[in-house]
Design an enzyme around this catalytic site. Structure first.
Site, PDB file in Angstrom:
ATOM      1  CB  THR A 180      -1.533  -0.324   0.122  1.00 29.66           C
ATOM      2  OG1 THR A 180      -2.796   0.338  -0.050  1.00 29.66           O
ATOM      3  CG2 THR A 180      -0.413   0.568  -0.380  1.00 29.66           C
ATOM      4  CD  GLU A 217      -2.455   3.944   3.318  1.00 29.72           C
ATOM      5  OE1 GLU A 217      -3.266   4.111   2.385  1.00 29.72           O
ATOM      6  OE2 GLU A 217      -1.593   4.785   3.634  1.00 29.72           O
TER       7      GLU A 217
END
Length: 208
Positions: free
Chosen positions: A68, A125
């Site tokens: 991420t 994220e």
């Protein structure tokens, strides 16, 4: 008129955040779609956020197998406003390729499953679904959240979380392939293309 004003403020380095719409207007049929955990709901307004990419806990790629890009929470400050914690389908643009919009699934929240290192503040994220390039820590990333998938949940363990993440990725692809969200407005595209600009450090907008 509003977009012109926001752009002028950005040139001065002023962070901008439009007042979010009422919660009842943010999602279409959220109860019908998202409550079951396997659906999605197009946002009435796209939530666009930009900020520098920071190093996170390293759990996405190393622990979960899903790397991420985490927006710097210190830079974001309170620009997330009343954005609900949960998982969203999104488009993103990097500073290296601002015109190449990448599909993404984005988690906004506190990662409650990880009790050993909970996030003290709401974080963003983003997992870029088709990206296989190098890390871009310190570079700007712009996101346009266009569909709500589910609220943030606490899972019983990593295997359960991994299974849900795989389902979230599939749901994001389904949402982004739908005509309801695939056609981005000029304002959203313009926000994403501003990724290369060095100011403001972080900003967000609710865009029709």
């Amino acid at each position: 008129m509003v977009m012109a004003l926001l752009q002028a403020l950005a040139l001065l380095g002023i962070t901008t955040a439009l007042r979010p719409p009422p919660a009842s207007q943010r999602h279409r049929h959220v109860a019908a779609h998202a409550a079951s955990g396997d659906g999605w709901s197009a946002l009435e307004r796209s939530f666009c956020v930009r900020g520098p990419v920071a190093r996170g806990y390293g759990r996405g790629g190393k622990t979960l197998g899903v790397p991420t890009a985490n927006l710097d929470s210190d830079a974001l400050g309170d620009v997330l406003g009343g954005l609900d914690a949960g998982v969203y389908a999104a488009y993103c643009a990097t500073a290296a390729a601002p015109d190449a919009l990448e599909p993404a699934v984005v988690n906004v929240g506190y990662a409650p499953t990880f009790e050993d290192a909970p996030n003290p503040v709401k974080i963003v994220e983003a997992h870029l679904l088709d990206y296989a390039g190098a890390d871009f820590y310190g570079e700007a990333l712009s996101l346009a959240l266009v569909a709500f998938q589910r609220p943030e949940m606490k899972f019983g363990g990593l295997d359960e979380l991994k299974a849900q993440i795989a389902a979230d990725c599939a749901t994001a692809r389904e949402a982004l392939a739908d005509g309801t969200v695939a056609g981005l407005s000029y304002s959203v595209r313009h926000f994403l293309r501003w990724t290369t600009r060095p100011f403001p450090e972080a900003s967000c907008q609710w865009v029709e």
